[in-house]
Design an enzyme around this catalytic site. Structure first.
Site, PDB file in Angstrom:
ATOM      1  N   SER A 120       0.854  -1.213  -0.055  1.00  0.00           N
ATOM      2  CA  SER A 120      -0.051   0.054  -0.107  1.00  0.00           C
ATOM      3  C   SER A 120       0.824   1.229  -0.093  1.00  0.00           C
ATOM      4  O   SER A 120       1.671   1.391  -0.837  1.00  0.00           O
ATOM      5  CB  SER A 120      -1.011  -0.095   1.189  1.00  0.00           C
ATOM      6  OG  SER A 120      -1.694   1.137   1.081  1.00  0.00           O
ATOM      7  N   THR A 121       0.710   2.044   1.138  1.00  0.00           N
ATOM      8  CA  THR A 121       1.465   3.228   1.162  1.00  0.00           C
ATOM      9  C   THR A 121       2.974   3.241   0.881  1.00  0.00           C
ATOM     10  O   THR A 121       3.630   2.266   1.634  1.00  0.00           O
ATOM     11  CB  THR A 121       1.310   4.167   2.309  1.00  0.00           C
ATOM     12  OG1 THR A 121      -0.170   4.313   2.366  1.00  0.00           O
ATOM     13  CG2 THR A 121       1.756   5.460   2.101  1.00  0.00           C
ATOM     14  N   ASP A 175      -4.747  -4.670   5.878  1.00  0.00           N
ATOM     15  CA  ASP A 175      -5.189  -5.492   4.697  1.00  0.00           C
ATOM     16  C   ASP A 175      -3.979  -6.476   4.785  1.00  0.00           C
ATOM     17  O   ASP A 175      -2.793  -6.059   4.303  1.00  0.00           O
ATOM     18  CB  ASP A 175      -5.469  -4.606   3.638  1.00  0.00           C
ATOM     19  CG  ASP A 175      -5.980  -5.618   2.397  1.00  0.00           C
ATOM     20  OD1 ASP A 175      -6.683  -6.595   2.831  1.00  0.00           O
ATOM     21  OD2 ASP A 175      -5.825  -4.962   1.398  1.00  0.00           O
ATOM     22  N   MET A 215      -0.189   1.399   5.135  1.00  0.00           N
ATOM     23  CA  MET A 215      -1.180   1.625   6.257  1.00  0.00           C
ATOM     24  C   MET A 215      -2.297   0.667   6.283  1.00  0.00           C
ATOM     25  O   MET A 215      -2.672   0.143   5.415  1.00  0.00           O
ATOM     26  CB  MET A 215      -1.894   2.842   5.982  1.00  0.00           C
ATOM     27  CG  MET A 215      -2.333   3.761   7.149  1.00  0.00           C
ATOM     28  SD  MET A 215      -2.890   5.303   6.650  1.00  0.00           S
ATOM     29  CE  MET A 215      -1.331   6.286   6.281  1.00  0.00           C
ATOM     30  N   HIS A 249      -2.560  -1.178  -3.443  1.00  0.00           N
ATOM     31  CA  HIS A 249      -3.456  -0.018  -3.111  1.00  0.00           C
ATOM     32  C   HIS A 249      -3.104   1.240  -3.870  1.00  0.00           C
ATOM     33  O   HIS A 249      -1.962   1.828  -3.720  1.00  0.00           O
ATOM     34  CB  HIS A 249      -3.839   0.221  -1.565  1.00  0.00           C
ATOM     35  CG  HIS A 249      -4.091  -0.969  -0.778  1.00  0.00           C
ATOM     36  ND1 HIS A 249      -3.870  -0.972   0.486  1.00  0.00           N
ATOM     37  CD2 HIS A 249      -4.614  -1.957  -1.026  1.00  0.00           C
ATOM     38  CE1 HIS A 249      -4.487  -2.145   0.967  1.00  0.00           C
ATOM     39  NE2 HIS A 249      -4.842  -2.805  -0.014  1.00  0.00           N
TER      40      HIS A 249
END
Length: 214
Positions: free
Chosen positions: A36-37, A157, A154, A62
């Site tokens: 993600s991030t 998930d 973050m 993401h």
């Protein structure tokens, strides 16, 4: 990323000629990655170390809905293997990396062989679509043939799905805190016992590839 050099025509042709002759769908190991991030840079660092004949690799990243195709294009420039967007019904092949990013469908695996991608609409899972948990959970029936990791990001998930994979016999990893842009997803996975080992980003590619050989 924007300045990543495109593979030379000679290198691309050489890789194409030398691709493994395994029949599509006839795969022994799978590599699954969730991020993600900070994940774009993390994926760049991982995929640049993957060979042209790497195990089929499935990635959920993401990102915004308008960035998915650009991400695929950018990563394909630097990865010796072929990087392509995840599509429903694709039969998995060695030397291919499949990315679900910026889509409104979850990526998973079919329940029978030959293994294919399954893109399924539905509500957010663990707060996201596509969801890392959705991908990992779909691979539980093939646990002993799976190598999976959670990279920087973050939230949480992927942690639950990674734990299910570990219980099913998969080799599981998480990026370590020092090399993570955001130590959220990897932290949750580590603290709940889903990841067997924390790995620095610089060693992640080699760790995944070596685990897929055993």
């Amino acid at each position: 990323m924007l300045n990543a050099p495109r593979r030379s025509a000679r290198a691309a042709a050489s890789a194409s000629a030398a691709r493994p002759s395994a029949t599509a769908g006839n795969v022994k190991k799978l590599i699954l990655i969730g991020s993600s991030t900070g994940g774009v840079e993390a994926l760049r660092n991982v995929l640049v170390g993957f060979p042209f004949d790497c195990p089929p690799t499935l990635i959920v990243q993401h990102t915004g809905k308008n960035f998915g195709s650009g991400l695929v294009s950018l990563l394909d420039r630097i990865c010796p293997a072929r990087v392509r967007a995840a599509e429903d019904g694709i039969t998995l092949e060695p030397g291919h990396v499949y990315i679900a990013a910026g889509q409104r469908r979850h990526m998973g695996l079919t329940s029978r062989k030959p293994l294919r991608l399954r893109m399924k609409e539905g509500p957010d899972i663990s707060g996201h679509t596509p969801s890392v948990d959705a991908l990992f959970t779909s691979a539980v029936p093939y646990g002993k043939d799976v190598v999976a990791t959670i990279l920087t990001g973050m939230g949480q998930d992927g942690a639950r799905g990674l734990l299910e994979l570990r219980k099913a016999g998969a080799k599981t990893f998480a990026q370590d805190e020092k090399s993570s842009v955001v130590y959220g997803m990897p932290r949750v996975a580590w603290e709940m016992g889903a990841a067997q080992q924390q790995v620095p980003l610089t060693r992640m590619a080699n760790t995944l590839l070596q685990a897929s050989k055993v």
